[in-house]
Design a protein around this motif. Structure first.
Motif, PDB file in Angstrom:
ATOM      1  N   ILE A 131       0.831  -1.215   0.000  1.00 17.15           N
ATOM      2  CA  ILE A 131       0.000   0.000   0.000  1.00 17.15           C
ATOM      3  C   ILE A 131       0.858   1.256   0.000  1.00 17.15           C
ATOM      4  CG2 ILE A 131      -1.951  -1.106   1.160  1.00 17.15           C
ATOM      5  CD1 ILE A 131      -1.022   0.256   3.763  1.00 17.15           C
ATOM      6  N   ASN A 132       0.287   2.321  -0.542  1.00 17.60           N
ATOM      7  CA  ASN A 132       0.779   3.677  -0.331  1.00 17.60           C
ATOM      8  C   ASN A 132      -0.114   4.344   0.709  1.00 17.60           C
ATOM      9  OD1 ASN A 132       2.739   3.314  -2.274  1.00 17.60           O
ATOM     10  ND2 ASN A 132       1.630   4.409  -3.871  1.00 17.60           N
ATOM     11  N   VAL A 133       0.493   5.160   1.557  1.00 12.84           N
ATOM     12  CA  VAL A 133      -0.252   5.865   2.604  1.00 12.84           C
ATOM     13  C   VAL A 133      -0.211   7.356   2.306  1.00 12.84           C
ATOM     14  CG1 VAL A 133      -0.520   6.232   5.080  1.00 12.84           C
ATOM     15  CG2 VAL A 133       0.438   4.066   4.251  1.00 12.84           C
ATOM     16  N   LEU A 134      -1.377   7.994   2.289  1.00 15.50           N
ATOM     17  CA  LEU A 134      -1.493   9.439   2.048  1.00 15.50           C
ATOM     18  C   LEU A 134      -2.196  10.093   3.232  1.00 15.50           C
ATOM     19  CD1 LEU A 134      -2.252   7.728  -0.783  1.00 15.50           C
ATOM     20  CD2 LEU A 134      -2.115  10.037  -1.716  1.00 15.50           C
ATOM     21  N   LEU A 135      -1.813  11.309   3.514  1.00 12.90           N
ATOM     22  CA  LEU A 135      -2.463  12.091   4.562  1.00 12.90           C
ATOM     23  C   LEU A 135      -2.959  13.391   3.942  1.00 12.90           C
ATOM     24  CD1 LEU A 135      -3.232  12.413   7.530  1.00 12.90           C
ATOM     25  CD2 LEU A 135      -0.941  13.312   7.976  1.00 12.90           C
ATOM     26  N   ASP A 136      -4.277  13.605   4.012  1.00 17.45           N
ATOM     27  CA  ASP A 136      -4.924  14.776   3.414  1.00 17.45           C
ATOM     28  C   ASP A 136      -4.556  14.926   1.936  1.00 17.45           C
ATOM     29  OD1 ASP A 136      -6.126  15.360   5.852  1.00 17.45           O
ATOM     30  OD2 ASP A 136      -4.435  16.578   6.513  1.00 17.45           O
ATOM     31  N   GLY A 137      -4.485  13.769   1.255  1.00 19.08           N
ATOM     32  CA  GLY A 137      -4.239  13.757  -0.185  1.00 19.08           C
ATOM     33  C   GLY A 137      -2.790  13.853  -0.587  1.00 19.08           C
ATOM     34  N   GLN A 138      -1.882  14.026   0.367  1.00 22.52           N
ATOM     35  CA  GLN A 138      -0.455  14.144   0.066  1.00 22.52           C
ATOM     36  C   GLN A 138       0.262  12.852   0.462  1.00 22.52           C
ATOM     37  OE1 GLN A 138       0.802  16.929  -1.521  1.00 22.52           O
ATOM     38  NE2 GLN A 138      -1.387  17.472  -1.613  1.00 22.52           N
ATOM     39  N   ALA A 139       1.173  12.400  -0.400  1.00 23.83           N
ATOM     40  CA  ALA A 139       1.897  11.156  -0.145  1.00 23.83           C
ATOM     41  C   ALA A 139       2.627  11.215   1.185  1.00 23.83           C
ATOM     42  CB  ALA A 139       2.890  10.894  -1.274  1.00 23.83           C
ATOM     43  N   LEU A 140       2.466  10.166   1.970  1.00 22.26           N
ATOM     44  CA  LEU A 140       3.133  10.077   3.267  1.00 22.26           C
ATOM     45  C   LEU A 140       4.229   9.019   3.229  1.00 22.26           C
ATOM     46  CD1 LEU A 140       2.937  11.318   6.116  1.00 22.26           C
ATOM     47  CD2 LEU A 140       1.350   9.485   6.721  1.00 22.26           C
ATOM     48  N   LYS A 141       3.870   7.790   2.881  1.00 20.95           N
ATOM     49  CA  LYS A 141       4.865   6.714   2.742  1.00 20.95           C
ATOM     50  C   LYS A 141       4.394   5.760   1.661  1.00 20.95           C
ATOM     51  CE  LYS A 141       7.672   3.407   5.356  1.00 20.95           C
ATOM     52  NZ  LYS A 141       8.953   4.056   5.008  1.00 20.95           N
ATOM     53  N   SER A 142       5.330   5.393   0.773  1.00 22.67           N
ATOM     54  CA  SER A 142       4.991   4.522  -0.350  1.00 22.67           C
ATOM     55  C   SER A 142       5.507   3.113  -0.131  1.00 22.67           C
ATOM     56  CB  SER A 142       5.588   5.085  -1.648  1.00 22.67           C
ATOM     57  OG  SER A 142       5.071   6.364  -1.920  1.00 22.67           O
ATOM     58  N   ASP A 143       4.882   2.181  -0.808  1.00 21.72           N
ATOM     59  CA  ASP A 143       5.341   0.787  -0.907  1.00 21.72           C
ATOM     60  C   ASP A 143       5.521   0.123   0.460  1.00 21.72           C
ATOM     61  OD1 ASP A 143       5.412   0.985  -3.690  1.00 21.72           O
ATOM     62  OD2 ASP A 143       7.433   1.810  -3.634  1.00 21.72           O
ATOM     63  N   VAL A 144       4.497   0.213   1.286  1.00 21.29           N
ATOM     64  CA  VAL A 144       4.500  -0.495   2.560  1.00 21.29           C
ATOM     65  C   VAL A 144       4.061  -1.932   2.264  1.00 21.29           C
ATOM     66  CG1 VAL A 144       3.583  -0.593   4.900  1.00 21.29           C
ATOM     67  CG2 VAL A 144       3.944   1.626   3.787  1.00 21.29           C
ATOM     68  N   ASP A 145       4.995  -2.856   2.354  1.00 22.18           N
ATOM     69  CA  ASP A 145       4.749  -4.247   1.991  1.00 22.18           C
ATOM     70  C   ASP A 145       4.216  -4.990   3.210  1.00 22.18           C
ATOM     71  OD1 ASP A 145       4.734  -6.827   1.043  1.00 22.18           O
ATOM     72  OD2 ASP A 145       6.794  -6.775   0.269  1.00 22.18           O
ATOM     73  N   LEU A 146       2.980  -5.466   3.124  1.00 22.68           N
ATOM     74  CA  LEU A 146       2.325  -6.121   4.253  1.00 22.68           C
ATOM     75  C   LEU A 146       2.375  -7.643   4.159  1.00 22.68           C
ATOM     76  CD1 LEU A 146      -0.802  -3.788   4.569  1.00 22.68           C
ATOM     77  CD2 LEU A 146       1.422  -3.601   5.697  1.00 22.68           C
ATOM     78  N   TYR A 147       3.278  -8.156   3.337  1.00 22.70           N
ATOM     79  CA  TYR A 147       3.403  -9.605   3.203  1.00 22.70           C
ATOM     80  C   TYR A 147       4.272 -10.185   4.313  1.00 22.70           C
ATOM     81  CZ  TYR A 147       5.205 -14.095   1.784  1.00 22.70           C
ATOM     82  OH  TYR A 147       5.583 -15.406   1.783  1.00 22.70           O
ATOM     83  N   ASN A 148       3.854 -11.317   4.863  1.00 19.06           N
ATOM     84  CA  ASN A 148       4.687 -12.134   5.733  1.00 19.06           C
ATOM     85  C   ASN A 148       4.181 -13.562   5.683  1.00 19.06           C
ATOM     86  OD1 ASN A 148       6.899 -12.102   7.866  1.00 19.06           O
ATOM     87  ND2 ASN A 148       5.280 -13.213   8.938  1.00 19.06           N
ATOM     88  N   SER A 149       5.097 -14.525   5.801  1.00 19.47           N
ATOM     89  CA  SER A 149       4.714 -15.938   5.811  1.00 19.47           C
ATOM     90  C   SER A 149       5.700 -16.698   6.692  1.00 19.47           C
ATOM     91  CB  SER A 149       4.747 -16.503   4.389  1.00 19.47           C
ATOM     92  OG  SER A 149       4.406 -17.863   4.370  1.00 19.47           O
ATOM     93  N   PRO A 150       5.242 -17.681   7.480  1.00 15.02           N
ATOM     94  CA  PRO A 150       3.867 -18.181   7.515  1.00 15.02           C
ATOM     95  C   PRO A 150       2.987 -17.498   8.561  1.00 15.02           C
ATOM     96  CG  PRO A 150       5.268 -19.637   8.768  1.00 15.02           C
ATOM     97  CD  PRO A 150       6.178 -18.573   8.202  1.00 15.02           C
ATOM     98  N   ASP A 151       3.593 -16.715   9.473  1.00 22.24           N
ATOM     99  CA  ASP A 151       2.831 -16.167  10.595  1.00 22.24           C
ATOM    100  C   ASP A 151       2.094 -14.885  10.236  1.00 22.24           C
ATOM    101  OD1 ASP A 151       3.620 -18.173  12.402  1.00 22.24           O
ATOM    102  OD2 ASP A 151       5.521 -17.152  12.759  1.00 22.24           O
ATOM    103  N   VAL A 152       0.991 -14.642  10.933  1.00 17.49           N
ATOM    104  CA  VAL A 152       0.309 -13.352  10.898  1.00 17.49           C
ATOM    105  C   VAL A 152       0.893 -12.510  12.025  1.00 17.49           C
ATOM    106  CG1 VAL A 152      -1.906 -12.162  11.054  1.00 17.49           C
ATOM    107  CG2 VAL A 152      -1.779 -14.419   9.998  1.00 17.49           C
TER     108      VAL A 152
END
Length: 588
Positions: A520-541
């Motif tokens: 995901i990319n994260v935006l605050l009030d329409g302005q880019a905050l942080k890009s390419d946050v990778d939320l993948y992990n295996s095998p654990d949550v």
């Protein structure tokens, strides 16, 4: 033909300083590139394994894959062993492992076949001489072989091999009455420690405690070879967590770092990711303890050279380059769990990882052997042409193959150009933020819980509050998350929060990571905050930990936090899920 480079060093002393001196001298003299030529025996799926041995007594190794044996040295002429029936790629073969051995001592090698875990072991008796093209007599010698990495080798010291496996939920080995080798074999249960049955993963043989006797390794620990009467005496169990999941493939005891004691080498999850070695040390009471060193994880950045592939269902340990150190040979068991495994369609690769030692420590340098053969459930290493170079015989869902090893001396410039290049962002650990500081209430003080954020809109899918107490590998603030499902790349989730006082803030957040989550990319009030946050992990949550997304000056009042799905990790199941644990604004 693929080029695989390595130095050729004759010996490695245990002292690393002396090793470095020898290496420096050798570097200027000898450069060798290793190549492997692929020969496809067939593209039909018959078996998960293959092997080699002399079946017609002409002094040349022949190949066995499924119902056929292929006559050496060209392997172009095939002969039938048992009735030919292609196997269903959407299911599993009736043939998983093959070993060639003269069981009845008549001078003609027979074939031991083990099928899907939990099914019988059979010997196909060599019909000999003029009858070699006739059907081979089939002998059922054991009713149910458990574990997906059995070994056929000597473990009790009688100079004859045993079948190391599990049976009815117990670890042990099967012995042969060599006066009646085709009659039922005998299982020896060696421990009270329960074994996953029949589909356990991870099994090995090697001397852990240095007493000169081979122990049995499993993902949960090791079983100590008794000093006497190994067939009947109990094998003490020593619990060790050799991995972060359910287990991988064959396991090995080998002195990786040259300090005089044996470490453990294994893949971590046969249908997922991970390759590691476990460094042995001694505790205060002398009991071996082990520290995991990741060779390859579930992200490119977790390998020093950026290599990533999944489904390491078989591992071999052999000195590929003749330098006196054993290297790892493994690859992708293509389609091992069909399309349920991550990166299941990413290519049937085969690799070897060259073990090196230096003053900086241990490194495993990866070289791609092939991109189409894959490894099935069995990597067989045999010199098929008598040149004293280890070759590979492989079977699996993409068919049967032999990879013939060659080597060539080259110039310094050619050698350097062929070396794998280390990556800049290498880390054994997943890239995560600091662990969230939960108060006695089970929450992060001052945080806005994800489930308390107002959902303004979701361009696709739906949002719910999810209880996370069932995921025990990590902790979530308030034990809940805001869960967004049904999104795809390009979709957005708009969230709102109310800020009571203006100021300059570090914007912090924690998200959830799992094998089916998005980038995901994260935006605050329409302005880019942080890009390419990778939320993948295996095998654990797990959670990302507390990520610092950036700094902002914010006025009092309502603000909009936007999460935009851009894709997912190549290893992820493409469900593009997103979970928000909490948001926190810290005044600067």
């Amino acid at each position: 033909m693929t080029i695989h480079p390595t130095r050729s060093w004759s010996k490695y002393p245990l002292a690393l300083a002396a090793w470095a001196t020898i290496a420096a001298a050798s570097n200027a003299q000898d450069r060798t590139l290793h190549t492997f030529d692929r020969q496809q025996l067939t593209d039909v799926y018959y078996s998960e394994g293959a092997n080699a041995g002399d079946l017609n007594r002409d002094g040349k190794p022949d190949l066995v894959y499924g119902p056929h044996w292929y006559e050496g040295p060209t392997f172009e002429k095939k002969h039938e062993i048992y009735p030919v029936k292609p196997q269903n790629r959407k299911g599993y073969a009736d043939n998983f492992f093959n070993w060639i051995y003269d069981f009845n001592g008549d001078g003609w090698n027979d074939i031991l076949v083990v099928g899907l875990p939990g099914t019988p072991a059979f010997i196909f008796e060599n019909p000999k001489g003029a009858d070699l093209d006739k059907a081979w007599k089939k002998h059922n010698v054991f009713p149910s072989v458990g574990n997906e990495a059995p070994h056929f080798m000597n473990i009790v010291g009688d100079k004859r091999p045993e079948l190391i496996c599990t049976f009815k939920g117990s670890y042990g080995f099967v012995t042969v009455d060599w006066d009646k080798p085709f009659e039922p074999w005998t299982f020896h249960r060696i421990s009270e420690q329960p074994a996953p049955d029949p589909f356990g993963h991870g099994l090995g043989v090697g001397d852990i405690n240095g007493d000169g006797l081979d122990d049995i390794l499993c993902v949960a620990g090791w079983l100590e070879h008794p000093k006497k009467d190994a067939e009947n005496a109990p094998w003490p169990f020593h619990p060790v967590k050799f991995g972060n999941a359910y287990g991988g493939a064959e396991m090995y005891a080998y002195d990786v770092d040259g300090d005089g004691d044996n470490d453990v080498i294994t893949s971590l999850a046969a249908h997922d990711f991970g390759l590691a070695w476990f460094e042995q040390d001694k505790s205060s009471d002398g009991e071996p303890v082990f520290k995991q060193h990741l060779i390859m994880g579930d992200k490119p950045a977790q390998n020093r050279y950026g290599v990533l592939f999944s489904e390491l269902h078989s591992v071999a340990l052999v000195d590929i380059d003749g330098d006196g150190l054993k290297d790892i040979v493994t690859g992708k068991t293509y389609y091992s769990h069909h399309d349920r495994s991550p990166m299941w369609d990413a290519g049937a690769v085969v690799y070897w990882f060259r073990l090196t030692r230096s003053e900086k420590g241990v490194d495993w340098v990866p070289y791609k052997i092939d991109g189409e053969a894959g490894i099935g459930r069995q990597v067989s290493v045999v010199d098929i042409n008598g040149d004293k170079l280890p070759d590979l015989v492989l079977g699996g869902m993409v068919g049967g193959h032999v990879l013939t090893h060659k080597k060539k001396s080259v110039s310094e410039a050619e050698w350097k150009a062929a070396q794998p290049k280390p990556i800049e962002n290498y880390s054994e650990q997943a890239q995560r933020g600091a662990k969230a500081g939960l108060s006695a209430s089970g929450r992060v003080d001052g945080a806005i819980e994800g489930e308390d954020l107002k959902v303004v809109s979701a361009s696709a899918g739906e949002t719910t509050t999810q209880d996370m107490q069932g995921f025990t590998a990590d902790k979530w603030s308030g034990s809940k998350q805001l869960f967004w499902t049904g999104g795809k790349p390009g979709e957005r989730l708009e969230l709102e929060f109310d800020l009571k006082e203006a100021g300059s803030f570090d914007v912090l957040a924690a998200f959830t990571m799992a094998r089916d989550y998005a980038i995901i990319n994260v935006l605050l009030d329409g302005q880019a905050l942080k890009s390419d946050v990778d939320l993948y992990n295996s095998p654990d949550v797990i959670t990302t930990g507390e990520l610092n997304l950036g700094q902002r000056k914010l006025e009092a009042g309502k603000h909009k936090l936007t999460l935009a799905i851009t894709g997912c990790n190549p290893a992820a199941v493409k469900a593009y899920m997103v979970g928000v644990d909490y948001l926190q604004l810290k005044s600067k």
